[in-house]
Write a protein that holds these residues in place. Structure first.
Motif, mmCIF file in Angstrom:
data_model
loop_
_atom_site.group_PDB
_atom_site.id
_atom_site.type_symbol
_atom_site.label_atom_id
_atom_site.label_comp_id
_atom_site.label_asym_id
_atom_site.label_seq_id
_atom_site.Cartn_x
_atom_site.Cartn_y
_atom_site.Cartn_z
ATOM 1 N N UNK A 192 6.712 4.469 12.481
ATOM 2 C CA UNK A 192 5.982 3.513 12.180
ATOM 3 C C UNK A 192 5.212 3.662 10.849
ATOM 4 N N UNK A 193 5.866 4.507 10.016
ATOM 5 C CA UNK A 193 5.258 4.911 8.643
ATOM 6 C C UNK A 193 5.380 3.963 7.499
ATOM 7 N N UNK A 194 5.966 2.674 7.871
ATOM 8 C CA UNK A 194 6.433 1.629 6.696
ATOM 9 C C UNK A 194 5.042 1.134 5.957
ATOM 10 N N UNK A 195 3.892 0.803 6.922
ATOM 11 C CA UNK A 195 2.657 0.300 6.401
ATOM 12 C C UNK A 195 2.067 1.549 5.700
ATOM 13 N N UNK A 196 1.976 2.641 6.030
ATOM 14 C CA UNK A 196 1.351 3.809 5.426
ATOM 15 C C UNK A 196 2.097 4.098 3.789
ATOM 16 N N UNK A 197 3.220 3.993 4.062
ATOM 17 C CA UNK A 197 4.000 4.146 2.573
ATOM 18 C C UNK A 197 3.790 2.790 1.873
ATOM 19 N N UNK A 198 4.016 1.698 2.418
ATOM 20 C CA UNK A 198 3.730 0.638 1.575
ATOM 21 C C UNK A 198 2.297 0.634 0.809
ATOM 22 N N UNK A 199 1.409 1.003 1.566
ATOM 23 C CA UNK A 199 -0.036 1.182 1.244
ATOM 24 C C UNK A 199 -0.118 1.934 -0.172
ATOM 25 N N UNK A 200 0.595 3.194 0.128
ATOM 26 C CA UNK A 200 0.478 4.222 -1.218
ATOM 27 C C UNK A 200 1.252 3.578 -2.119
ATOM 28 N N UNK A 201 2.324 2.599 -2.029
ATOM 29 C CA UNK A 201 2.916 2.158 -3.055
ATOM 30 C C UNK A 201 2.208 1.183 -3.779
ATOM 31 N N UNK A 202 1.414 0.178 -3.213
ATOM 32 C CA UNK A 202 0.764 -0.747 -3.821
ATOM 33 C C UNK A 202 -0.299 -0.254 -4.482
ATOM 34 N N UNK A 203 -1.100 0.983 -3.746
ATOM 35 C CA UNK A 203 -2.254 1.500 -4.470
ATOM 36 C C UNK A 203 -1.580 2.001 -6.011
ATOM 37 N N UNK A 204 -0.520 2.822 -6.059
ATOM 38 C CA UNK A 204 0.087 2.896 -7.036
ATOM 39 C C UNK A 204 0.276 1.838 -8.126
#
Ligand SMILES: Nc1ncnc2c1ncn2[C@@H]1O[C@H](COP(=O)(O)OP(=O)(O)OP(=O)(O)O)[C@@H](O)[C@H]1O
Length: 602
Positions: free
Chosen positions: A213-225
């Protein structure tokens, strides 16, 4: 700048010349139109008949046609030229990357940042530089034409208009430099954003992302960039708005003041209606053209700054020193000798190899064992000269690896790396890559596949060896739009082995965990084949499964980057050291006659 223009010239001289011609005509038309309008108006105001205005009006109509037709033609030419230049520049860039001997640059984030910008530059900058330069030249031509006609009417206004252009140009260049700095600063973040996006949309990590369930974590990182990059863009945009806005108001004030002055002078009878029309056209023309010049100058400057990254990569030179001439082998020194080899992946990092002394005699097999991180794969990378030792030397038949032509060195080696590649290509191509020069021989690929025990499985695929091994791309030119097939982990590993076996004339065969994904039967079968294949060849075998390497002529145990033990299987077991301990652990794991207490404890 010369490099960018030269690229455009090399891509298509006739198109570049045609583009140049169109730009020149397009720049001259507005001035011509203003002069023609003034002539026609003055003649009409002077009471002249239709005959005397017929030619300026007809020419004016023609100029109108040109004004509408030229931009479309120029756009089309620019697009075609741009694609040609882009292809040429991209090919040069990747040809340069292909000359890199080692791997170090792929582990240098700054170089990778530069490489990414160089890729962007290859696609767009040569054309943008040409566009920008032509824009500057064309705009300058228009400005000169209008300024000369304006100077006749009012030298003061002409001087004021030109003087007002100076801050515009300075400001545009300053903004360009600022923009280029911002692009460089947000580039690492943009690369990270791309990395997260690839993870989220690719097959490679899809299983783990869903399971954990790491999608949200990675998406969050992506959007922060993305947010950080957008914030930098917004800041630059605000500065541009303030500067550009100020300059636009200044231009409007000058134009307004000039208009009042001309109309007053016409009312006083000091100038004609044609003069007023010429003045209005000239002020608008000069200001428009000056803005265009400033814009083109900024575009050229921006593009040149970006193009600098492209040129830096193209001129980066060899990453490892390549000798001009390879010394002759030393007859008395057969085989590969490592002498006091020290290596670390970068200054300040721990030593991966710390004084390795080792001899791999020609025609013999050496096995490397050791705990995770002991330095086994690092040693393999040094043997292929992906890096040079920091200290010490590796000599092959008496010649230092640094003195080899890297391509020649690699032609001598066949290898299955621990992290072997799986290409989204056909099965035949996946194997043929091992020896492209001979991959057209119809027997070679199946022979290699047979040796690696994958022939039957490949034949059973929907299109046999021509089956497309990808679920994410469709084959080029394929009629069916659907994806191809995928192999199992062990089958991919056998394919990588078949690729290495394509080089059946390789003097050194390196096998780094070649059977880690195979079932027990397959592993036995592959190792029996490899023992036969190794006979009389120099080979280096790495495996954590010690049963697989016991047949090697010599076994070296690496520990913390050093050779801790060296000998044959029997000798090392008898010595009772690290190897004997590891072998004991593994063989006990397979025994069924263990002490029940020992079995329960393990
Ligand atoms: N590209 C790299 N950059 C920085 N450090 C690295 C790199 N590759 C390996 N290392 C480090 O070098 C050391 C040796 O790694 P190496 O891959 O050679 O070990 P190994 O013996 O092959 O291990 P394993 O049995 O797990 O495959 C490790 O400490 C590792 O962290």
């Amino acid at each position: 700048m010369v490099g960018a223009v030269a690229l455009a010239w090399r891509a298509s001289p006739p198109r570049l010349l045609a583009y140049l011609l169109l730009h020149t005509v397009a720049a001259a038309v507005p001035v011509l139109a203003a002069v023609l309008t003034k002539t026609a108006l003055d003649r009409l105001a002077g009471g002249a008949g239709w005959e005397s205005v017929i030619w300026p009006v007809t020419a004016l109509a023609l100029a109108g046609v040109l004004v509408t037709a030229l931009p479309r033609t120029a756009d089309h030419l620019a697009a075609v030229l741009g694609r040609r230049v882009g292809r040429l520049a991209t090919d040069r860039l990747y040809a340069t990357v292909d000359t890199f001997v080692g791997l170090g640059r792929y582990e240098d984030p700054r170089f990778l940042d530069r490489l990414r910008l160089a890729g962007d530059a290859a696609r767009i900058t040569p054309n943008r530089v040409v566009d920008g330069l032509l824009g500057v030249a064309g705009g300058a031509l228009t400005v000169i034409g209008f300024v000369v006609s304006l100077a006749v009417l009012s030298p003061v206004v002409a001087v004021v208009l030109v003087a007002a252009a100076v801050p515009v140009l300075v400001a545009e260049l300053w903004l360009s430099r600022r923009r280029a700095r911002m692009v460089w600063e947000i580039n690492p973040g943009e690369r990270r954003e791309m990395f997260y996006a690839q993870l989220l949309t690719g097959l490679e990590a899809a299983k783990e992302i869903r399971l954990y369930g790491a999608g949200g974590f990675l998406r969050g990182r992506m959007m922060r960039e993305r947010e950080a990059a957008d914030a930098a863009r917004d800041r630059t945009g605000r500065v541009e708005l303030v500067v550009d806005g100020g300059l636009t108001v200044l231009a409007a004030v000058i134009a307004g003041a000039g208009l009042i002055w001309t109309v007053r002078s016409a009312a006083a009878g000091a100038s004609t209606v044609g003069d007023v029309s010429m003045f209005v056209a000239a002020v608008a023309g000069v200001q428009g053209a000056l803005r265009a010049v400033a814009g083109s100058l900024a575009l050229t400057y921006d593009s040149l700054l970006l193009h600098g990254h492209y040129e830096a990569v193209i001129r980066s030179g060899p990453d490892l020193v390549v000798p001009a001439k390879v010394p002759a082998p030393v007859a008395s020194e057969r085989g590969i000798v490592l002498r006091d080899v020290w290596f670390r992946y970068g200054p300040g990092l721990p030593w991966a190899l710390a004084g390795v002394d080792l001899h791999i005699p020609a025609g013999r097999s050496l096995a490397l064992v050791g705990r995770n991180g002991a330095g086994k794969s690092t040693l393999v990378k040094l043997l292929c000269r992906f890096y040079d030792p920091c200290r010490g030397s590796i000599r092959w038949d008496g010649v230092d690896l640094r003195d080899f032509d890297p391509a020649e060195l690699r032609r001598r080696i066949g290898a299955v790396f621990q992290d072997y590649a799986s290409y989204d290509l056909t099965a035949r191509e996946n194997i043929g890559i091992g020896d492209l020069a001979r991959s057209d021989d119809p027997a070679r690929v199946p022979d290699a596949a047979r040796s690696a025990g994958i022939h039957e499985a490949l034949e059973r695929l929907p299109d046999g060896y021509d089956s497309w091994l990808s679920r994410t791309f469709t084959a080029r030119g394929a009629d069916a739009a659907g994806p191809g097939v995928l192999l199992s982990g062990g089958q991919w590993q056998r394919l990588a082995l078949a690729r290495a076996l394509m080089r059946d004339d390789a003097q050194l065969m390196i096998l780094d965990e070649p059977s880690s994904g195979l079932d027990a039967e397959a592993e036995h079968e592959i190792h029996t084949m490899l023992v036969a294949h190794r006979a009389g060849r120099t080979s280096l075998l790495i495996s954590h499964r010690l049963g697989a390497i016991r047949a090697a002529d010599t076994i070296a145990v690496l520990d913390a980057g050093r050779v801790a033990e060296l000998g044959t299987h029997d000798g090392l077991v008898a010595a009772g050291g690290v190897y004997a301990h590891l072998f004991g652990l593994q063989s006990r794991g397979y025994r069924t006659d263990r002490d029940p207490a020992e079995a329960a404890a393990s």
